[in-house]
Write a protein that holds these residues in place. Structure first.
Motif, PDB file in Angstrom:
ATOM      1  N   ASN A 133     -10.640  15.372  10.849  1.00  0.00           N
ATOM      2  CA  ASN A 133      -9.747  14.515  10.079  1.00  0.00           C
ATOM      3  C   ASN A 133     -10.193  13.065  10.260  1.00  0.00           C
ATOM      4  N   VAL A 134     -10.624  12.433   9.173  1.00  0.00           N
ATOM      5  CA  VAL A 134     -11.115  11.060   9.224  1.00  0.00           C
ATOM      6  C   VAL A 134     -10.155  10.089   8.530  1.00  0.00           C
ATOM      7  N   LEU A 135      -8.892  10.486   8.446  1.00  0.00           N
ATOM      8  CA  LEU A 135      -7.891   9.637   7.800  1.00  0.00           C
ATOM      9  C   LEU A 135      -7.767   8.312   8.531  1.00  0.00           C
ATOM     10  N   GLY A 136      -7.837   7.233   7.754  1.00  0.00           N
ATOM     11  CA  GLY A 136      -7.630   5.896   8.289  1.00  0.00           C
ATOM     12  C   GLY A 136      -6.194   5.475   8.084  1.00  0.00           C
ATOM     13  N   THR A 137      -5.884   5.018   6.878  1.00  0.00           N
ATOM     14  CA  THR A 137      -4.537   4.526   6.594  1.00  0.00           C
ATOM     15  C   THR A 137      -3.944   5.256   5.394  1.00  0.00           C
ATOM     16  N   LEU A 138      -2.632   5.186   5.318  1.00  0.00           N
ATOM     17  CA  LEU A 138      -1.879   5.721   4.177  1.00  0.00           C
ATOM     18  C   LEU A 138      -1.290   4.545   3.420  1.00  0.00           C
ATOM     19  N   GLY A 139      -1.480   4.519   2.116  1.00  0.00           N
ATOM     20  CA  GLY A 139      -1.046   3.388   1.302  1.00  0.00           C
ATOM     21  C   GLY A 139       0.397   3.465   0.861  1.00  0.00           C
ATOM     22  N   SER A 140       0.857   2.344   0.311  1.00  0.00           N
ATOM     23  CA  SER A 140       2.209   2.263  -0.228  1.00  0.00           C
ATOM     24  C   SER A 140       2.249   1.232  -1.347  1.00  0.00           C
ATOM     25  N   ALA A 141       3.336   1.266  -2.095  1.00  0.00           N
ATOM     26  CA  ALA A 141       3.526   0.322  -3.196  1.00  0.00           C
ATOM     27  C   ALA A 141       4.998  -0.035  -3.297  1.00  0.00           C
ATOM     28  N   THR A 142       5.268  -1.247  -3.775  1.00  0.00           N
ATOM     29  CA  THR A 142       6.637  -1.694  -4.036  1.00  0.00           C
ATOM     30  C   THR A 142       6.670  -2.329  -5.417  1.00  0.00           C
ATOM     31  N   TYR A 143       7.604  -1.864  -6.233  1.00  0.00           N
ATOM     32  CA  TYR A 143       7.742  -2.360  -7.605  1.00  0.00           C
ATOM     33  C   TYR A 143       9.121  -2.997  -7.769  1.00  0.00           C
ATOM     34  N   ASN A 144       9.151  -4.138  -8.451  1.00  0.00           N
ATOM     35  CA  ASN A 144      10.393  -4.830  -8.752  1.00  0.00           C
ATOM     36  C   ASN A 144      10.852  -4.384 -10.135  1.00  0.00           C
ATOM     37  N   ILE A 145      12.029  -3.778 -10.192  1.00  0.00           N
ATOM     38  CA  ILE A 145      12.542  -3.241 -11.454  1.00  0.00           C
ATOM     39  C   ILE A 145      13.695  -4.115 -11.935  1.00  0.00           C
ATOM     40  N   THR A 146      13.585  -4.571 -13.172  1.00  0.00           N
ATOM     41  CA  THR A 146      14.648  -5.399 -13.761  1.00  0.00           C
ATOM     42  C   THR A 146      15.186  -4.723 -15.011  1.00  0.00           C
ATOM     43  N   GLU A 147      16.389  -5.146 -15.400  1.00  0.00           N
ATOM     44  CA  GLU A 147      16.987  -4.615 -16.621  1.00  0.00           C
ATOM     45  C   GLU A 147      16.297  -5.211 -17.824  1.00  0.00           C
ATOM     46  N   GLU A 148      16.218  -4.419 -18.868  1.00  0.00           N
ATOM     47  CA  GLU A 148      15.630  -4.893 -20.128  1.00  0.00           C
ATOM     48  C   GLU A 148      16.534  -5.976 -20.694  1.00  0.00           C
ATOM     49  N   VAL A 149      15.954  -7.115 -20.993  1.00  0.00           N
ATOM     50  CA  VAL A 149      16.705  -8.207 -21.587  1.00  0.00           C
ATOM     51  C   VAL A 149      16.492  -8.123 -23.091  1.00  0.00           C
ATOM     52  N   VAL A 150      17.598  -7.933 -23.806  1.00  0.00           N
ATOM     53  CA  VAL A 150      17.513  -7.826 -25.260  1.00  0.00           C
ATOM     54  C   VAL A 150      17.812  -9.195 -25.851  1.00  0.00           C
ATOM     55  N   GLU A 151      16.831  -9.725 -26.543  1.00  0.00           N
ATOM     56  CA  GLU A 151      17.003 -11.019 -27.206  1.00  0.00           C
ATOM     57  C   GLU A 151      17.882 -10.816 -28.439  1.00  0.00           C
TER      58      GLU A 151
END
Length: 173
Positions: free
Chosen positions: A145-163
């Motif tokens: 097993n040559v696993l180094g690191t495990l990745g991650s992500a963070t997403y900012n979710i906003t409400e759809e703004v209707v013009e």
């Protein structure tokens, strides 16, 4: 005595550098971003930075199920030739798991795509996608097993703004 201690410390340091250089990481991309409710986020899972050939990968991934709903998983363009465990998921528990292998000589290189996970954004807030467990096995005959690191992500979710739609000017010209 001091000479032996110094040589031991240098040897440990060199071995740790060699181990880091041989490590293969499991990452996700994009690792961040801003999205609106109703949009789709395609998250690619990669093996990256391995110098020596690897021939198997397995991982478990967790995602924020109150902001993201997994809609599909694509194996298109994958470096995986054989799936020991087809990619499976649960929106209720916010999990994904998979396990697969590659034909000899395996994969080595900067980045190889394992799969793509497609999420639909269902509510506002922060959405996390992170690898919680995994392994990358070397094609060395010993399945090291040559696993180094495990990745991650963070997403900012906003409400759809209707013009608002502009109302036509109804005054006589």
């Amino acid at each position: 005595m001091m000479h032996i201690l110094r040589n031991t410390i240098i040897s440990i340091f060199i071995l740790s550098i060699v181990s880091i250089a041989d490590a293969a990481n499991i990452t996700v991309a994009p690792s961040s971003g801003n999205y609106k409710i109703g949009s789709v986020i395609s998250v690619n899972v990669f093996i990256s930075n391995n110098q020596e050939p690897v021939n198997a990968v397995s991982a478990s991934l967790a995602f924020t199920s109150n902001t993201l709903s997994l809609t599909s998983i694509s194996k298109s363009g994958s470096i995986i030739d054989l799936w020991a465990e087809e990619p499976t998921y649960s929106n209720n528990s916010g999990t994904v798991s998979f396990e697969g292998g590659m034909y000899n000589p395996g994969f080595s290189g900067l980045q190889g795509k394992v799969l793509t996970i497609n999420f639909k954004v269902i509510s506002a807030g922060l959405a996390n996608v992170r690898l919680v467990d995994g392994s990358v096995l070397s094609n060395d005959g010993n399945a090291t097993n040559v696993l180094g690191t495990l990745g991650s992500a963070t997403y900012n979710i906003t409400e759809e703004v209707v013009e608002p739609t502009p109302t036509p000017n109804t005054e006589p010209v």
